[in-house]
Scaffold this motif. Structure first.
Motif, short mmCIF file in Angstrom:
data_model
loop_
_atom_site.label_atom_id
_atom_site.label_comp_id
_atom_site.label_asym_id
_atom_site.label_seq_id
_atom_site.Cartn_x
_atom_site.Cartn_y
_atom_site.Cartn_z
N VAL A 61 15.59 0.38 8.20
CA VAL A 61 14.54 1.35 8.44
C VAL A 61 13.86 1.07 9.78
N ARG A 62 13.21 2.07 10.31
CA ARG A 62 12.45 1.92 11.54
C ARG A 62 10.98 2.20 11.25
N VAL A 63 10.15 1.22 11.58
CA VAL A 63 8.72 1.31 11.32
C VAL A 63 8.01 1.54 12.66
N TYR A 64 7.48 2.73 12.84
CA TYR A 64 6.76 3.07 14.07
C TYR A 64 5.29 2.71 13.88
N THR A 65 4.77 1.88 14.76
CA THR A 65 3.41 1.37 14.61
C THR A 65 2.50 1.85 15.73
N THR A 66 1.23 1.48 15.60
CA THR A 66 0.21 1.87 16.58
C THR A 66 0.02 0.81 17.66
N LEU A 67 0.75 -0.28 17.59
CA LEU A 67 0.53 -1.39 18.52
C LEU A 67 0.82 -0.97 19.95
N ASP A 68 -0.10 -1.32 20.86
CA ASP A 68 0.11 -1.13 22.29
C ASP A 68 0.56 -2.47 22.86
N THR A 69 1.80 -2.55 23.31
CA THR A 69 2.36 -3.83 23.75
C THR A 69 1.55 -4.44 24.88
N GLY A 70 1.11 -3.63 25.83
CA GLY A 70 0.31 -4.15 26.93
C GLY A 70 -1.00 -4.74 26.45
N MET A 71 -1.67 -4.06 25.54
CA MET A 71 -2.93 -4.57 25.01
C MET A 71 -2.72 -5.82 24.16
N GLN A 72 -1.64 -5.83 23.39
CA GLN A 72 -1.35 -7.01 22.58
C GLN A 72 -1.10 -8.22 23.46
N ARG A 73 -0.37 -8.01 24.53
CA ARG A 73 -0.11 -9.12 25.46
C ARG A 73 -1.42 -9.60 26.10
N ALA A 74 -2.29 -8.65 26.46
CA ALA A 74 -3.59 -9.00 27.03
C ALA A 74 -4.43 -9.79 26.03
N ALA A 75 -4.36 -9.41 24.77
CA ALA A 75 -5.11 -10.11 23.73
C ALA A 75 -4.62 -11.54 23.56
N GLU A 76 -3.30 -11.71 23.51
CA GLU A 76 -2.75 -13.05 23.33
C GLU A 76 -3.05 -13.94 24.53
N ARG B 45 0.81 -1.22 0.00
CA ARG B 45 0.00 0.00 0.00
C ARG B 45 0.84 1.27 0.00
N LEU B 46 1.93 1.25 0.74
CA LEU B 46 2.74 2.47 0.86
C LEU B 46 3.89 2.51 -0.13
N GLY B 47 4.14 1.40 -0.83
CA GLY B 47 5.16 1.38 -1.87
C GLY B 47 6.58 1.35 -1.38
N ILE B 48 6.80 0.91 -0.14
CA ILE B 48 8.17 0.79 0.38
C ILE B 48 8.84 -0.41 -0.29
N ASP B 49 10.05 -0.19 -0.80
CA ASP B 49 10.78 -1.27 -1.46
C ASP B 49 11.03 -2.43 -0.50
N GLU B 50 10.76 -3.64 -0.96
CA GLU B 50 10.87 -4.81 -0.09
C GLU B 50 12.30 -5.01 0.41
N GLN B 51 13.27 -4.82 -0.47
CA GLN B 51 14.67 -4.99 -0.06
C GLN B 51 15.06 -3.95 0.97
N LEU B 52 14.57 -2.72 0.79
CA LEU B 52 14.85 -1.67 1.76
C LEU B 52 14.25 -2.03 3.12
N LEU B 53 13.03 -2.56 3.10
CA LEU B 53 12.38 -2.93 4.35
C LEU B 53 13.10 -4.08 5.04
N GLU B 54 13.58 -5.03 4.26
CA GLU B 54 14.23 -6.20 4.83
C GLU B 54 15.68 -5.94 5.23
N GLN B 55 16.39 -5.09 4.48
CA GLN B 55 17.83 -4.97 4.69
C GLN B 55 18.32 -3.53 4.83
N GLY B 56 17.40 -2.56 4.81
CA GLY B 56 17.82 -1.16 4.75
C GLY B 56 17.94 -0.46 6.08
#
Length: 710
Positions: free
Chosen positions: A311-326, A298-309
C-alpha cells in the motif's frame, strides 16, 4: 522302405517345414507388438493430453508475495517503507530498464522466449557436464521453473518437490504470457540485503528506480541472485565485478549488446549507495511510527496489509520542514547532555502535521515525547486564560491588575493560593495584559483566572482540543496540569488560524494494491474562536519577542511576525507559537522529570526560532491578517485610556470592536472624541506598522525596565 529311409524322409520333411511354420508366429507377434505399441502410444498421448488438461484446469496455489508499503510526504516523495521482513516493490515490466531484462535472460534463461517452460537443450548440456564432472556443477532451471519454486515451494531437493515444480511450471506457462512470467520473476527474486525484486534492489544499491538502471548497473544486479552473499558488491566487489563481466560477455555472444558497449559498461565506475549509512536513514522515524499507529488503530487498516500489502500511505509531512526540525533539535543541545525534547509543527490553515521530532535519538529510544501527557506547560498555557478573559467581555488588552505578592482565596474562602513571580520580581504597580504576557507575570494570570472562573478556562481548553485532565483551581492559570506538546500545538492552531481549528492530520490518503483507495482524509474546519478575539490575542502574544519579553533573546533570529508564549516549570521548558502558516510546540526536559537549571530552561526558545526560520525560509514574511470586528486605538500606556497630545507614553493597541476605551487620558479640549492619533475600524490603522511597533516599545518597555531593575 527300410527303417533308415523312413526316418530320413520323416525328419527331412520336418526340417523343411519348420522355417515356414516359425515365420508365422513371429509375424503375428510383431504385429501384435506393433498394435500394442500404437495403442500404448495413443494411450500415452491421451493420458498426457488428459494430464495437461487436468493441470490446466487446476488453480495454482495461492502465493503470498510480500510487497513493501511506501510512506510518502506531502510532495509525493517516498520517505520510508513498511515491510514485514521483505523489502519489495512490484513494478510493471515496462517500468524496468530493458538492460536489466536482457541481462537477466542472458544469464538465467537464454531461450526463455522459445521453450514451453523446460529447456531440453540446457537440460541435456547440464547432464553431460554433471556426468563428466561426477558432480552437480550445472543446473538447467528455466526462469519459469525458478518462479514456480520461489512462489509455491521450498528449496528441498526431493522427488516430490521436483514433480510439483514441473506441474506448477506447466501451469504457469499455460496461464500466463512470457512477459507476465518474466515480470513476476523480476519482482520476486532475492537480490540480497533484504531487497526482493528489481525495484527494491535498484533503490537499495543505486538509489534509483528499476527504469533508470544503466547497462553496467543492470549487469551487476543480474548477477546477484545466483549467490546474494557471494556476488553482492557490498560483500565482495571483485567477485561482483567478475560476475558482471561474465554477464556482459554472454550478452555480447547472444547479440544483445555490442562488444564496445560491454567494454564501456565494465569500465563504468558504479555509484553504489552506502549500505545502512544513507543520510535519510532514521529520517522522520517518530512520525513514521505515529502514522503506522494511526493507520492501524484509528483507521482500521489491517496490520499485515500495511506491512506486506504494497500500500501507499500519503502523508502531510513536509520533508524540508522535517529536516529543519531535526537539524534545529540536533544543534540545540551539548553533545553529552541527557536533556530530551519534542517538536511538533502543524499548518493552522488545514491541520496538516508538517514536522515531528519525538526525541533526540530514535535509535536509542523510540518513545515519542510529542504525545507525553506528563509535562506541565507552565506559562505557555496562559494564552488560553487570556483568550477566555477576552471572550467573556469583561477584560481587554488594557485591563489592569496589580503585580505584587498576593494571596488568593477560593473554594468559598476555605482555601488559599500564593503564587510567585520568577525570581520574586514584581512590578509593584498595576500592569495591563500586554505587559503581563510579555513578562509572563504570574500574579496577573491568576488574577485573570479568578475574574473569569477556572471552569470557563477549562471549557476553552476543551474547545481548542486539549483533553488532558484539569481541575478548576487558580493554579490552572500557571499550567500546573500536564498536557502533551501535541495538545498544545493543536490548541494554538485555532488562534493562529483566526479562530478556525482543524483536527491535526497526518494521513491524507491510503491506496491499496491496484490503486484502490482505502482511506481519504476530509479535514473539517470548526470555528471555535471569534476571529476578532483570536487576532487581539495574537497581537498581544507578539510582545513576547519585544525588548523585555521572555522571548526577546531569540528575536534577532526571527525575521517575520511571530506570536508565541514561553513556559518554564521546575522540570520543563516550552515555547509554543505560530506564524500565519505554521504552529509549533517545542518542549525540553528530562525523561524522568529531573529538575532543569537556568541554562537548560532557555533551550526551547532557540530551537523554536531556528526551526521556524529554516522551515519558512522559502516564504516571504507575512503579517497576521486583521479581521473585521477589530479596531485600533492609540492609548496612554500608564492609564490605558485614549491617548491625547498631553499624555505621556502611548502605544497603538488592538481591541475587539466595542471594547475599546472611550475616555481620554487627560481633559484636552483640542483632542478629538476618539483621542489624538486614533484609528478606526475593521482593521485599519492611521500609521505604519513600524510606527505602531515603535509606539508599543516606548510604552510598556518602561514598565519592564522598572520591573527588572534596569
Amino acid at each position: 522302405m527300410n527303417k533308415h529311409k523312413l526316418r530320413s524322409r520323416f525328419w527331412g520333411s520336418r526340417r523343411s517345414e519348420r522355417p515356414r511354420r516359425a515365420r508365422l508366429p513371429l509375424l503375428r507377434r510383431a504385429y501384435r507388438w506393433l498394435q500394442w505399441s500404437v495403442i500404448a502410444a495413443a494411450g500415452g498421448v491421451v493420458l498426457l493430453a488428459g494430464l495437461l488438461l487436468y493441470i490446466r484446469a487446476q488453480a495454482l496455489p495461492a502465493a503470498t508475495v510480500s510487497q513493501t508499503s511506501q510512506l510518502l510526504d506531502l510532495q509525493g516523495n517516498v520517505i520510508d517503507t513498511f515491510h514485514g521482513g521483505e523489502n519489495r516493490s512490484s513494478v510493471a515490466l515496462g517500468e524496468m530498464s530493458p538492460h536489466v531484462i536482457a541481462a537477466t535472460i542472458a544469464v538465467e534463461d537464454r531461450r526463455f522466449y522459445e521453450h514451453d517452460g523446460f529447456d531440453t537443450r540446457s537440460m541435456a548440456r547440464a547432464a553431460l557436464v554433471n556426468l563428466e564432472s561426477r558432480s552437480r556443477r550445472q543446473g538447467a532451471s528455466t526462469i519459469t521453473q525458478q518462479l514456480a519454486r520461489n512462489l509455491y515451494l521450498s528449496h528441498a531437493r526431493t522427488w516430490t518437490r521436483k514433480v510439483k515444480e514441473a506441474a506448477y511450471t506447466l501451469q504457469l506457462e499455460m496461464n500466463y504470457s512470457k512477459d507476465e512470467i518474466l515480470e513476476m520473476y523480476l519482482n520476486q527474486i532475492y537480490y540480497g540485503h533484504g531487497a526482493y525484486g528489481i525495484e527494491a534492489a535498484a533503490r537499495l544499491y543505486f538509489g534509483k528506480s528499476a527504469a533508470q538502471l544503466s547497462l553496467a548497473e543492470s549487469a551487476m544486479l543480474a548477477g546477484i541472485p545466483k549467490g546474494p552473499k557471494y556476488y553482492s558488491p557490498y560483500m565482495n566487489m571483485k567477485k561482483a565485478k567478475d560476475r558482471q563481466h561474465v554477464i556482459l560477455t554472454l550478452m555480447t555472444e547472444q547479440g544483445r549488446i555490442t562488444p564496445e558497449a560491454a567494454d564501456a559498461a565494465y569500465a563504468e565506475l558504479l555509484a553504489l549507495r552506502t549500505l545502512g549509512g544513507d543520510a535519510e536513514d532514521g529520517f522522520a522515524s517518530y512520525f513514521r511510527d505515529y502514522v503506522r499507529l494511526v493507520a492501524i488503530d484509528r483507521l482500521g487498516i489491517d496490520e499485515q496489509l500495511l506491512e506486506q500489502g504494497g500500500v501507499r500511505v500519503y502523508t502531510t509531512l513536509d520533508t524540508g520542514m522535517q529536516r529543519a526540525a531535526e537539524q534545529a533539535v540536533a544543534a540545540g543541545f551539548p553533545e553529552q547532555s541527557e536533556l530530551q525534547t519534542a517538536l511538533i509543527s502543524i499548518d493552522p490553515r488545514n491541520g496538516y502535521i508538517k514536522a515531528m521530532v519525538g526525541g533526540r535519538d530514535y535509535a536509542a529510544n523510540q518513545y515519542n515525547r510529542v504525545f507525553a501527557t506528563t509535562r506541565q506547560p507552565g506559562s505557555s498555557f496562559k494564552p488560553l486564560v487570556y483568550l477566555t478573559a477576552l471572550e467573556q467581555g469583561g477584560m481587554t488588552p488594557v485591563s489592569r491588575f496589580r503585580s505584587e505578592p498576593t494571596t488568593f482565596v477560593y473554594d468559598d474562602g476555605r482555601r488559599t493560593y500564593e503564587p510567585g513571580n520568577y525570581n520574586d520580581k514584581y512590578f509593584n504597580e498595576e500592569i495591563d495584559m500586554r505587559t503581563a504576557i510579555a513578562s509572563s507575570d504570574n500574579i496577573y494570570a491568576v488574577s485573570t483566572i479568578m475574574a473569569v472562573g477556572p471552569d470557563k478556562v477549562i471549557e476553552t481548553a476543551r474547545r481548542l482540543g486539549i483533553e488532558s485532565a484539569m481541575e478548576p483551581v487558580p493554579s490552572l492559570a500557571l499550567g500546573t496540569f500536564p498536557v502533551s506538546p501535541y495538545e498544545m500545538a493543536s490548541a494554538f492552531t485555532a488562534i493562529a488560524g483566526g479562530g478556525v481549528r482543524y483536527e491535526p492530520t497526518a494521513i491524507l490518503r491510503i491506496v491499496g494494491p491496484g490503486g484502490r483507495v482505502l482511506y481519504e482524509a476530509d479535514p473539517q474546519p470548526q470555528q471555535v474562536i471569534d476571529p476578532a478575539h483570536a487576532y487581539v490575542l495574537t497581537s498581544l502574544m507578539q510582545s513576547v519577542f519585544e525588548p523585555g519579553g521572555t522571548g526577546h533573546r531569540v528575536a534577532a533570529t526571527l525575521k517575520r511576525p511571530v506570536a508565541a508564549k514561553t513556559g518554564t516549570t521546575a522540570s520543563d521548558a516550552w515555547m509554543v507559537g505560530f506564524t500565519p502558516e505554521l504552529t509549533t510546540a517545542v518542549w525540553v526536559g528530562y525523561d524522568k522529570g529531573r529538575s532543569i537549571d537556568a541554562v537548560e530552561a532557555h533551550r526551547a526558545a532557540p530551537i523554536f526560532a531556528a526551526y521556524t526560520e529554516a522551515a519558512l525560509a522559502a516564504l516571504p514574511p507575512k503579517a497576521f491578517e486583521m479581521p473585521r470586528g477589530v479596531v485600533s486605538r492609540y492609548i496612554d500606556s500608564e492609564s490605558g485610556l485614549l491617548a491625547t497630545a498631553a499624555c505621556g507614553e502611548r502605544r497603538l493597541e488592538s481591541f475587539v470592536a466595542g471594547t475599546e476605551p472611550v475616555e481620554l487620558c487627560l481633559s484636552d479640549p483640542d483632542a478629538g472624541a476618539d483621542g489624538t492619533g486614533g484609528a478606526d475600524g475593521d482593521g485599519g490603522a492611521d500609521s505604519s506598522a513600524s510606527d505602531a511597533a515603535q509606539e508599543r516599545h516606548r510604552s510598556w518597555w518602561g514598565h519592564l525596565k522598572r520591573w527588572w531593575g534596569e
